[in-house]
Design a protein around this motif. Structure first.
Motif, PDB file in Angstrom:
ATOM      1  N   ALA A  89      49.324  37.307  51.584  1.00  0.00           N
ATOM      2  CA  ALA A  89      49.049  35.719  51.704  1.00  0.00           C
ATOM      3  C   ALA A  89      47.926  35.289  51.627  1.00  0.00           C
ATOM      4  O   ALA A  89      48.240  33.903  51.504  1.00  0.00           O
ATOM      5  CB  ALA A  89      49.628  36.403  52.959  1.00  0.00           C
ATOM      6  N   GLN A  90      46.913  35.623  51.708  1.00  0.00           N
ATOM      7  CA  GLN A  90      46.109  34.753  51.545  1.00  0.00           C
ATOM      8  C   GLN A  90      45.189  34.881  50.385  1.00  0.00           C
ATOM      9  O   GLN A  90      44.139  34.072  49.534  1.00  0.00           O
ATOM     10  CB  GLN A  90      44.994  35.029  52.899  1.00  0.00           C
ATOM     11  N   LEU A  91      45.856  35.489  49.603  1.00  0.00           N
ATOM     12  CA  LEU A  91      45.354  35.989  47.669  1.00  0.00           C
ATOM     13  C   LEU A  91      46.116  34.360  46.521  1.00  0.00           C
ATOM     14  O   LEU A  91      47.010  33.895  47.479  1.00  0.00           O
ATOM     15  CB  LEU A  91      45.608  36.854  47.076  1.00  0.00           C
ATOM     16  N   PRO A  92      45.261  34.206  46.287  1.00  0.00           N
ATOM     17  CA  PRO A  92      45.735  33.187  45.233  1.00  0.00           C
ATOM     18  C   PRO A  92      47.036  33.920  44.481  1.00  0.00           C
ATOM     19  O   PRO A  92      46.802  34.521  43.528  1.00  0.00           O
ATOM     20  CB  PRO A  92      44.535  32.644  43.895  1.00  0.00           C
TER      21      PRO A  92
ATOM     22  N   GLU B  92      50.644  28.050  36.899  1.00  0.00           N
ATOM     23  CA  GLU B  92      49.567  27.692  37.845  1.00  0.00           C
ATOM     24  C   GLU B  92      48.978  28.481  39.455  1.00  0.00           C
ATOM     25  O   GLU B  92      49.476  29.637  39.329  1.00  0.00           O
ATOM     26  CB  GLU B  92      49.602  26.157  38.868  1.00  0.00           C
ATOM     27  N   VAL B  93      47.569  28.188  39.680  1.00  0.00           N
ATOM     28  CA  VAL B  93      47.162  29.293  40.836  1.00  0.00           C
ATOM     29  C   VAL B  93      47.428  28.854  41.439  1.00  0.00           C
ATOM     30  O   VAL B  93      46.510  27.936  41.750  1.00  0.00           O
ATOM     31  CB  VAL B  93      46.077  29.993  40.124  1.00  0.00           C
ATOM     32  N   VAL B  94      48.203  29.349  42.842  1.00  0.00           N
ATOM     33  CA  VAL B  94      47.649  28.911  44.225  1.00  0.00           C
ATOM     34  C   VAL B  94      47.702  29.369  45.406  1.00  0.00           C
ATOM     35  O   VAL B  94      48.859  31.115  45.054  1.00  0.00           O
ATOM     36  CB  VAL B  94      49.253  27.665  43.993  1.00  0.00           C
ATOM     37  N   ALA B  95      47.574  29.382  46.511  1.00  0.00           N
ATOM     38  CA  ALA B  95      47.088  30.653  47.331  1.00  0.00           C
ATOM     39  C   ALA B  95      48.679  30.419  47.713  1.00  0.00           C
ATOM     40  O   ALA B  95      49.519  29.303  48.252  1.00  0.00           O
ATOM     41  CB  ALA B  95      45.930  29.735  48.876  1.00  0.00           C
TER      42      ALA B  95
ATOM     43  N   SER C  38      43.157  37.127  35.507  1.00  0.00           N
ATOM     44  CA  SER C  38      42.419  36.234  36.332  1.00  0.00           C
ATOM     45  C   SER C  38      41.426  35.440  35.199  1.00  0.00           C
ATOM     46  O   SER C  38      40.840  34.786  35.793  1.00  0.00           O
ATOM     47  CB  SER C  38      41.808  37.173  37.341  1.00  0.00           C
ATOM     48  N   LEU C  39      41.571  36.040  33.787  1.00  0.00           N
ATOM     49  CA  LEU C  39      40.312  34.692  33.013  1.00  0.00           C
ATOM     50  C   LEU C  39      41.171  33.562  32.671  1.00  0.00           C
ATOM     51  O   LEU C  39      40.799  32.526  32.550  1.00  0.00           O
ATOM     52  CB  LEU C  39      40.066  35.898  31.830  1.00  0.00           C
ATOM     53  N   ASP C  40      42.868  34.068  32.417  1.00  0.00           N
ATOM     54  CA  ASP C  40      43.143  32.597  31.956  1.00  0.00           C
ATOM     55  C   ASP C  40      44.590  32.612  31.790  1.00  0.00           C
ATOM     56  O   ASP C  40      45.605  33.827  31.666  1.00  0.00           O
ATOM     57  CB  ASP C  40      43.127  32.965  30.077  1.00  0.00           C
ATOM     58  N   ALA C  41      45.369  31.621  33.300  1.00  0.00           N
ATOM     59  CA  ALA C  41      46.196  32.194  33.816  1.00  0.00           C
ATOM     60  C   ALA C  41      47.396  32.118  32.558  1.00  0.00           C
ATOM     61  O   ALA C  41      48.493  32.739  32.642  1.00  0.00           O
ATOM     62  CB  ALA C  41      46.812  31.235  34.859  1.00  0.00           C
ATOM     63  N   LYS C  42      46.780  31.317  31.921  1.00  0.00           N
ATOM     64  CA  LYS C  42      48.102  30.920  30.845  1.00  0.00           C
ATOM     65  C   LYS C  42      48.952  32.837  29.698  1.00  0.00           C
ATOM     66  O   LYS C  42      49.761  32.718  29.099  1.00  0.00           O
ATOM     67  CB  LYS C  42      48.980  29.677  30.063  1.00  0.00           C
TER      68      LYS C  42
END
Length: 379
Positions: A224-227, A249-252, A318-322
């Motif tokens: 739950a706390q992770l991106p 997009e990376v969202v917590a 983790s380096l490039d979300a797309k």
């Protein structure tokens, strides 16, 4: 083609999930019994009882692992290639640990020397403990994101290392995998054995189930706390496109999006926890078969929880979300998925029916008397 491309992509996500669950439910209890072997068997006869409880079926169970790997290669070639680039050392460790199993099962009892047998007992322990640990660590790292990316020519570059996989969350996921399969294996041994071995197996079910619940719940709060990853734009899912064509997009907390979108999926984590608690209670009540069914439901719930949290991602970057690989953009062609669909539709029911028949043939408990009466033919 009877199904459109988008539908086949979803079907193959479900098929791979079924194969992973099938592997965990069948070969998983083999791993669990292997982990128990040096501890639940106090004498050579007791250890042979445990080995023979899975001896007739372990080879067939392991084919689920091979099939899952083959299906990943055929349906998700980009995932297969990237995983073997990034997780190469981990996968080689897993493979070499599996080597202990066929040799241990076939040759462990051929020589009466206690040192020989004890060495192979620990070899079977390694073959039971390491694969669940590696698989759990790998799943944990998927939720964290894997350090890879694609360049403009779609060449993949992985920048991580083996030891980077052994991060706190990855290790927690690995220990959860070990605990849940130990619970499942102990429940199977509880069904298949009696006397002292059966009693130790029963106690192991209770302990492993409680550890599974604690680790699973702790992992849920951690996630739950992770991106998390969320697709914000992509081409039509019914078309073929590369991973770089989408926007992510990376969202917590985004790993919990699917549970809000489809409320019924909240049953998966409840099944993971409830099945383990029920397995412990049924073991305390000495209801072996029901405890085994409950442990299987827990394993299924935990795997479904992990899969639904990631959906539609298969291997986030983790380096490039797309660059993240999803079931929409990491798949084979429409024709390939369609042809494989019919193959699965024909052969999977046959395999399941045959497996059920085999377990019916070898049903019944393995006892010390059986070992003594079949001294030279039993494992």
């Amino acid at each position: 083609m009877i199904f459109d491309y988008e539908t086949l992509k979803l079907i193959w996500w479900a098929f791979v999930g079924v194969l992973i669950i099938g592997f965990a439910l069948t070969d998983g209890f083999d791993f669990g019994v292997g982990m128990m072997l040096p501890f639940a068997g106090k004498t050579d006869t007791e250890r042979r009882v445990l080995i023979n409880s899975i001896g007739p079926t372990w080879e067939g169970n392991q084919t689920w692992f091979v099939t899952a790997g083959g299906a990943t290669f055929a349906a998700w070639p980009l995932v297969y290639a990237t995983a073997f680039s990034g997780f190469y050392i981990a996968l080689m460790i897993l493979l070499f640990s599996l080597f202990f199993r066929p040799v241990g099962f076939d040759y462990r009892s051929k020589v009466a020397d206690p040192r020989w047998r004890n060495a192979w007992d620990w070899g079977l322990f390694v073959g039971g403990f390491v694969p669940p640990l590696i698989c759990g660590v790998a799943f944990g790292n998927l939720l964290l994101g894997v350090p890879f990316h694609y360049d403009d020519t779609m060449r993949v570059e992985y920048t991580g290392s083996f030891f980077a996989l052994l991060n706190p969350f990855g290790l927690l996921a690995g220990l959860l995998s070990v605990a849940m399969l130990l619970m499942h294996g102990a429940a199977f041994a509880f069904v298949k054995t009696d006397a002292a071995v059966g009693e130790r197996s029963r106690k192991t079910v209770v302990a492993a189930a409680l550890v599974t619940v604690v680790l699973f719940v702790a992992g849920g709060f951690w996630v739950a706390q992770l991106p998390g990853y969320r697709i914000t734009a992509m081409p039509d899912a019914n078309t073929a496109f590369t991973p770089l064509a989408k926007t992510v997009e990376v969202v917590a907390g985004a790993w919990f999006d699917n549970y809000a979108k489809w409320p019924a999926t909240k049953l998966f984590p409840l099944l993971g926890v409830g099945g383990a608690v029920l397995a412990a209670l049924l073991a305390l009540l000495r209801s072996a078969r029901l405890a085994f069914i409950a442990s299987g439901l827990s394993v299924t719930g935990i795997i479904l929880t992990a899969g639904m949290s990631l959906f539609p991602f298969v291997m986030p970057s983790s380096l490039d979300a797309k660059s993240s690989l999803t079931l929409w953009d990491a798949v084979s062609s429409h024709k390939t998925l369609g042809l494989m669909f019919w193959m699965v539709l024909i052969f999977l029911p046959i395999i399941i029916l045959y497996t059920g028949w085999v377990y019916r043939v070898v049903r019944g408990k393995v006892t010390a008397r059986h070992i003594h009466e079949n001294e030279h033919t039993a494992y």
